[in-house]
Design a protein around this motif. Structure first.
Motif, PDB file in Angstrom:
ATOM      1  N   SER A  13       6.738 -13.636   1.686  1.00  0.00           N
ATOM      2  CA  SER A  13       5.428 -13.518   0.578  1.00  0.00           C
ATOM      3  C   SER A  13       3.710 -13.210   1.607  1.00  0.00           C
ATOM      4  O   SER A  13       3.161 -11.958   1.413  1.00  0.00           O
ATOM      5  N   LEU A  14       4.127 -13.278   2.935  1.00  0.00           N
ATOM      6  CA  LEU A  14       2.905 -12.881   3.803  1.00  0.00           C
ATOM      7  C   LEU A  14       3.379 -11.769   4.198  1.00  0.00           C
ATOM      8  O   LEU A  14       2.373 -11.175   4.930  1.00  0.00           O
ATOM      9  N   ASN A  15       4.649 -11.130   4.602  1.00  0.00           N
ATOM     10  CA  ASN A  15       4.753 -10.740   5.287  1.00  0.00           C
ATOM     11  C   ASN A  15       4.707  -8.950   3.807  1.00  0.00           C
ATOM     12  O   ASN A  15       4.531  -7.285   4.628  1.00  0.00           O
ATOM     13  N   ILE A  16       5.085  -8.930   2.870  1.00  0.00           N
ATOM     14  CA  ILE A  16       5.024  -7.967   1.602  1.00  0.00           C
ATOM     15  C   ILE A  16       3.153  -8.278   2.004  1.00  0.00           C
ATOM     16  O   ILE A  16       3.203  -7.273   1.668  1.00  0.00           O
ATOM     17  N   PHE A  17       2.359  -8.934   1.461  1.00  0.00           N
ATOM     18  CA  PHE A  17       1.022  -8.586   1.202  1.00  0.00           C
ATOM     19  C   PHE A  17      -0.246  -8.391   2.386  1.00  0.00           C
ATOM     20  O   PHE A  17      -1.105  -8.365   2.892  1.00  0.00           O
ATOM     21  N   ALA A  18       0.823  -8.614   4.270  1.00  0.00           N
ATOM     22  CA  ALA A  18       0.304  -8.138   5.703  1.00  0.00           C
ATOM     23  C   ALA A  18      -0.454  -6.523   4.818  1.00  0.00           C
ATOM     24  O   ALA A  18      -0.077  -5.810   4.303  1.00  0.00           O
ATOM     25  N   GLN A  19      -1.450  -6.750   5.378  1.00  0.00           N
ATOM     26  CA  GLN A  19      -1.946  -5.761   5.378  1.00  0.00           C
ATOM     27  C   GLN A  19      -1.774  -4.210   6.451  1.00  0.00           C
ATOM     28  O   GLN A  19      -1.046  -4.585   7.454  1.00  0.00           O
ATOM     29  N   LYS A  20      -1.762  -3.492   6.438  1.00  0.00           N
ATOM     30  CA  LYS A  20      -0.939  -2.131   7.074  1.00  0.00           C
ATOM     31  C   LYS A  20      -1.628  -2.103   8.262  1.00  0.00           C
ATOM     32  O   LYS A  20      -2.751  -2.237   8.279  1.00  0.00           O
ATOM     33  N   PRO A  21      -0.919  -1.709   9.409  1.00  0.00           N
ATOM     34  CA  PRO A  21      -1.233  -1.651  10.628  1.00  0.00           C
ATOM     35  C   PRO A  21      -2.170  -0.423  10.801  1.00  0.00           C
ATOM     36  O   PRO A  21      -2.323   0.995  10.101  1.00  0.00           O
ATOM     37  N   CYS A  22      -3.405   0.300  11.621  1.00  0.00           N
ATOM     38  CA  CYS A  22      -3.754   0.774  11.719  1.00  0.00           C
ATOM     39  C   CYS A  22      -3.157   2.506  12.638  1.00  0.00           C
ATOM     40  O   CYS A  22      -2.582   2.175  13.975  1.00  0.00           O
TER      41      CYS A  22
END
Length: 188
Positions: A13-22
Motif C-alpha cells: 500500500s505504501l508503494n501504491i500511494f507513493a508520490q511520482k518522482p520528478c
C-alpha cells in the motif's frame, strides 16, 4: 503469520500511494550555479474550426529562484494575433479555496515567433517566464487551480482549468488543476 501478512499489505500500500518522482528536462550544477527545470506539461488544449492552441507549463529553479515558464502555441490558417509579454505582464491563478495567486513576468519583452509549416498553417510560439510571489507556494501546494488569467501587454485572456482531459495531440491524460500540487516539490 498474521504479522507477516499485515507487513506485506502495508508495504504494497505504501508503494501504491507513493508520490511520482520528478521528471526533469534539465538538472545542472556547475561553477556558474544550479539550474533545474521540469519537463513541459500541457495545461490547456483547444481545437476548433481548424484553429488549435496549446498551453504548456514547466517549473524551474535557477540558483534558488523558482519560476514558471508558460509556453503558448497557436496554429491556424487565419491571421494569429500577437499577444506580447512585457515587464507589466502578470499571471493570476484562482484556486479552488478562493485565493488568487499572482505571478510577475520577468523584465523581458517577447511577442513570440511566427513559423509557417509545410501545410500552410501559421504557428505562433510564445514563452513567458513568471516569478512566484513570496509565500505563494503553500497555497499552491494545498489547493487545486480552477482558472488562469494572463495579462499581456495589450490584452487579457482567461483559461478555465479542467480536472482532467485527454489530449488530442498526444493522446495522454493531463490533470491541470493539480499541476502545482504534484510538481512544486520538484523545485523546492
Amino acid at each position: 503469520m498474521k504479522y507477516i501478512i499485515t507487513i506485506t499489505i502495508l508495504f504494497f500500500s505504501l508503494n501504491i500511494f507513493a508520490q511520482k518522482p520528478c521528471d526533469y528536462s534539465a538538472n545542472v550544477t556547475d561553477s556558474i550555479g544550479t539550474y533545474k527545470s521540469t519537463k513541459e506539461y500541457m495545461i490547456s488544449e483547444k481545437n476548433f474550426a481548424g484553429n488549435s492552441s496549446y498551453i504548456f507549463y514547466s517549473l524551474a529553479l535557477t540558483d534558488g529562484l523558482p519560476t514558471l515558464t508558460v509556453q503558448l502555441i497557436q496554429k491556424s490558417k487565419d491571421f494569429i494575433k500577437a499577444n506580447c509579454f512585457d515587464k507589466n505582464s502578470k499571471l493570476f491563478l484562482q484556486l479552488n479555496n478562493g485565493k488568487i495567486i499572482t505571478l510577475i513576468h520577468i523584465d523581458q519583452e517577447n511577442c513570440g515567433t511566427m513559423i509557417r509549416d509545410e501545410k500552410g498553417f501559421d504557428n505562433r510560439v510564445n514563452s513567458g517566464i513568471f516569478m512566484f510571489m513570496k509565500d505563494s507556494f503553500q497555497d499552491l501546494k494545498s489547493s487545486p487551480v480552477s482558472m488562469m488569467r494572463i495579462k499581456y501587454l495589450t490584452d487579457t485572456e482567461d483559461y478555465v482549468f479542467k480536472k482532467e482531459f485527454k489530449s488530442e495531440l498526444t493522446s495522454e491524460i493531463y490533470n491541470p488543476e493539480t499541476y502545482f500540487i504534484d510538481n512544486l516539490k520538484c523545485i523546492e
